[in-house]
Design an enzyme around this catalytic site. Structure first.
Site, PDB file in Angstrom:
ATOM      1  N   GLY A  62       0.829  -1.200   0.000  1.00  7.52           N
ATOM      2  CA  GLY A  62       0.000   0.000   0.000  1.00  7.52           C
ATOM      3  C   GLY A  62       0.860   1.245   0.000  1.00  7.52           C
ATOM      4  O   GLY A  62       2.042   1.206   0.364  1.00  7.52           O
ATOM      5  N   CYS A  63       0.266   2.362  -0.413  1.00  5.25           N
ATOM      6  CA  CYS A  63       1.030   3.612  -0.513  1.00  5.25           C
ATOM      7  C   CYS A  63       1.498   4.091   0.858  1.00  5.25           C
ATOM      8  O   CYS A  63       2.671   4.409   1.051  1.00  5.25           O
ATOM      9  CB  CYS A  63       0.193   4.679  -1.224  1.00  5.25           C
ATOM     10  SG  CYS A  63      -1.459   4.944  -0.534  1.00  5.25           S
ATOM     11  N   PHE A  64       0.564   4.139   1.839  1.00  3.53           N
ATOM     12  CA  PHE A  64       0.959   4.591   3.178  1.00  3.53           C
ATOM     13  C   PHE A  64       1.995   3.656   3.817  1.00  3.53           C
ATOM     14  O   PHE A  64       2.997   4.131   4.359  1.00  3.53           O
ATOM     15  CB  PHE A  64      -0.265   4.716   4.094  1.00  3.53           C
ATOM     16  CG  PHE A  64      -1.147   5.892   3.797  1.00  3.53           C
ATOM     17  CD1 PHE A  64      -0.671   7.191   3.879  1.00  3.53           C
ATOM     18  CD2 PHE A  64      -2.472   5.708   3.446  1.00  3.53           C
ATOM     19  CE1 PHE A  64      -1.500   8.283   3.618  1.00  3.53           C
ATOM     20  CE2 PHE A  64      -3.309   6.788   3.186  1.00  3.53           C
ATOM     21  CZ  PHE A  64      -2.822   8.083   3.278  1.00  3.53           C
ATOM     22  N   THR A  84       4.230   1.876   2.489  1.00  2.00           N
ATOM     23  CA  THR A  84       5.546   2.050   1.874  1.00  2.00           C
ATOM     24  C   THR A  84       6.303   3.188   2.543  1.00  2.00           C
ATOM     25  O   THR A  84       7.435   3.017   3.022  1.00  2.00           O
ATOM     26  CB  THR A  84       5.394   2.328   0.367  1.00  2.00           C
ATOM     27  OG1 THR A  84       4.834   1.177  -0.255  1.00  2.00           O
ATOM     28  CG2 THR A  84       6.733   2.664  -0.278  1.00  2.00           C
TER      29      THR A  84
END
EC number: 1.2.1.38
Lengths: 330, 330, 330, 330
Positions: free
Chosen positions: D142-144, D146
């Site tokens: 997921g973006c967060f 990472t």
């Protein structure tokens, strides 16, 4: 005076309520919304929490009890209510397009039949104050035509061509999510839209012509990454060249008694949240072109503020009542 | 091929380095800056950390050893270097205004004496490719004239009046803090500036006239709350009306071999960071007005990218070399 | 009542004038500025054109004739004026940091000697209203400590650790152009600054401790691409877990009589231009962490609005006088 | 190598295509979309006009002919395709959440049954490079998680509490218009959302624990007026205090071989459009708190870029292939 706002859940409804909170005599007693019926006002307008305890309601038009009505519904809807309000003698400002144009031009421009037409003054006080004063029903101008007409009016008679290149903030597209107001389609970007066929051009033509002008009018709007505001750059081609000094004097004189028109460098940030229209003008050297630029808040002078200004004129209040909160800068 | 960038600490310097990182043959070996002498490139251009290990240097112009030079210094400074570079036979693209105009028009427009004038091709490849190919020194166009000329060129011969209404992002004002690029003077706002007297108009007039046009040109720029990009709305008044179909065909044909001109709805976000110029065109019904709109990235097609495009043409590289990174959207 | 604003050319000066325009009894009679002496107010605050005809002046502090003074000068400058104002018995709110802390902590935090120290109430009315009421000189809180203290106060006694992660709009950096408020360094971006050593932490510690708390406080601010506003996310670690219902009740009760604290989802847009502080709170499941978030306008509740709120309390006006203009949304 | 992108009409699909245009060996041969079947890619991704002539298609999963697949469909949809791709032996990176967590934690976190579970490496190359190298199917983070994991990883073992306070750009909410990404709900504003219950916390906990940490993790995201980017401020409470020098050395050493992690002041603008993760770290005086901040582009290192990085590792390409376009600043 008891005020009803028909169609109060959108941005113009919210700004009507916001501004009327500071009016000396007007109390909003009904704010209607079909979708939000029963909800607190601040559910849609969170800025108003603590300032307005009203709830949205959804009465039939016949059940509206108010001394004054603002119609803040879309065009073609307003015409359903206008007749009955007029009959009942309730003074009304209509923020839709339904009564801004002649029947013929309205039907051609909007592509629909006008089922309940009557004539109403065009509610641009700087041009039509006396008609507004006597009226029971006023058609509030469109946002673009307000900024455009005020920018060009003082030179309208001397112009042969006027190109209005306007740039609007996103709130003009309304509060409902759409591709038009999707953040990443707008932010850090710019585009033109309806390059040649925007409906508001009809109002500009009507008003410029009404000022005795023979000028051909053109209009192209753009969508800015800005919440509020319309900057209109009017490229005015004159029959005879004038100097900047001459055109500035013409504007100063034309607007000298107008509280809401300020002659200063027009910047959107300087009118944010207010009913002001800032204008300046410059003539090009060795040219017949004059550039006149106006800045307004599209939701205030371009909609709700001007509607209140019209109400004040129609009802005998001070024209600035409810409209004296200063713009917010920065 | 070894590249030197004279004046590399600003935004155009940064974008020259950024783009040349993807060039098949060009290596930046010197990036000069008086102020930042000895500093790592990434101190000023933090985006380039890890990609470019160069440090700013401050050699005398005579000590520059390079096969190709980009002059990215302000106007009136470039003329101090141009002569020597030409004498030494170092191919050069000058991003300043110093060699874009005739001596007479330059001196009138910029209000200074040109101490080292010579003629150089105007580096707009879509118009002057063949002259550029043969040149050792090319004058890279201004950001506004690039977008404006490309927007109007296909109709230049048929126009009698062209009004360029341009809107630029803030990076056009440079990296040094000033009232112009102070955040709260720009964000959530818009204003016009240099309404009638912007220097770039001289380039537009020169190029439009050079295309065989008799059109009177006007220009007003605006400052957008956007990092990069110029949208130019060209209001073109023709002698005879045309249809949208006719003008579209004219543009398609004019640009059919141009990789960097894309015929699609011009939106700043679609060209962000790239050398593309997106253009579309629409004719107004019952009118001689045509609206042509172009979108460019002011730092790329409006400066550094076009400079590399010119270098590629001058040096026999593929014209797109170093310029194929796609725009970043959103 | 005659008001003087010492240091009126900046953003807080502008907002003091803007808000006082709607005050029932306070008239700004002097707005001082060394640099702008003799200029019309609207040259620096163009939003106020037509609303305020005052000019900046530059009197000696002894020549100030006013019933009330707002000191809106930088820290270390305010202390030069404070003593004389106090001696002359002119009620004063000081917007600088000079009297917010004990002498010892001030000198340690700001790294300067305090040459004119005396004790003054800390002007956060929701916590210190009674002291303010009796005071002749009040130290207006910093912008970050206002949002942070209000976010955490109701749980201060039960917390062992509080991490204030704050995000501020750019106007907090002042009106003078600098790398900090340069548009392209801020727009479409975000960064943290003074990650561990921001001076405002001293105020937060003082206030949280003053509420009987033993909590260790931490603070990291961030710079947002936003004109106005501070959102503070307070991560509060409790000794014992609580439910969201319990913490919400605690907050509702703590603030039930506070007009300017609204319990609703805190969003910067909902408080824009106003003196409101919107707060909500949520407890994490299976955790001792509570998240309390506050939203204020840094220039209003974080500076000028709170200063007027303090003036109202000190002078016996209604606490909301001059502070009832609704936030502007959108 | 032939690439298929399943679900290519959204922002991550667009960025996969954008980045792969610069890959030395990977050709996108299929970009699927149910809604846009038959449309040119540039209708949804106008930035790619002229660079990619592909059209969207809508094959059955069995008809996909490709050497490598990117699954860019929503969670719960990816699991419908994963099994068949695995069986057919087509190497795959899944950008959805479906294979990032254990079956148990996935089902608890997402509230759905996982119908086609198998174990897959978690595609954060800086932590799991060797597992990724051997894998045929990788779950892209997921973006967060990472940004959060990279910010805290080097200190994970020494921490007892980590609070991730993240701020994301609007593109994280996808391209479909909604109240979340409506311009005026975001621009010139900020809010927190899912204050305590965001699903991405499960990934952070898994990864921090996997690094041998006993730390309790907390997470609160915020929605920024920014197109791209996530800034994560990790407030790390250690068992024993460390100096800034010590923590900086720890980070430098941890990431010394990582091309995409740059130790410099993390600012969203510096990573815009790129696969970089910029990190810096500071220890608070007289405190056990360390502040570590990371900046990524949510669509690149937080999604499509990292997916390509994983592909490169899985397929034996240079890890940076297709990922060397520099960030765009400003």
């Amino acid at each position: 005076m008891d005020i009803a706002i028909i169609g109060a859940s959108g941005y113009t409804g919210g700004d009507l309520i916001r501004l009327l909170l500071t009016h000396s005599d007007a109390d909003v007693v009904a704010a209607t919304s079909r979708k939000e019926d029963g909800q607190s006002i601040w559910k849609m307008h969170p800025n108003l929490k603590g300032l307005c305890e009203l709830k949205f309601s959804n009465p039939g038009i016949g059940d509206i009890e108010a001394d004054f009505v603002f119609l803040a519904v879309p065009h073609t809807v307003a015409m359903n209510y206008a007749g009955e309000l007029k009959e009942k003698g309730i003074k009304t400002v209509d923020l839709s397009a339904d009564y801004r144009l002649s029947k013929e031009i309205y039907e051609k421009t909007y592509g629909v039949e006008h089922k309940a037409y009557f004539e109403a003054p065009y509610g641009l006080p700087e041009i039509h104050r006396e008609e507004i004063r006597k009226a029971g029903f006023v058609a509030n101008p469109g946002c673009f035509p307000t900024g455009a007409t005020l920018a060009a009016a003082p030179l309208a008679e001397k112009a042969n061509t006027i190109i209005f290149d306007s740039k609007t903030g996103v709130s003009g597209a309304g509060a409902n999510p759409s591709a038009t107001n999707q953040y990443s389609n707008v932010a850090d970007s710019l585009k033109a839209y309806k390059w040649t066929g925007h409906r508001h051009l009809a109002e500009m033509k009507q008003e410029i012509k009404g000022l005795g002008s023979k000028a051909v009018c053109h209009f192209t709007p753009h969508l800015l990454p800005v919440n509020r505001g319309i900057l209109t750059t009017a490229h005015i081609l004159l029959d005879e060249p004038m100097t900047t000094e001459e055109v500035s004097e013409t504007y100063e004189k034309f607007y000298e008694k107008e509280f809401f028109v300020r002659m200063q460098d027009p910047v959107l940030a300087s009118v944010r949240g207010s009913n002001f229209c800032d204008i300046a003008v410059e003539a090009e050297n060795e040219s017949t072109r004059v550039v006149a630029v106006s800045a307004i808040d599209n939701l205030v002078k371009g909609a709700s503020g001007q509607a209140i200004q019209n109400m004040n004129i129609m009802c005998g209040y001070k024209e600035t009542d409810g409209l004296l909160s200063a713009p917010i800068f920065p």
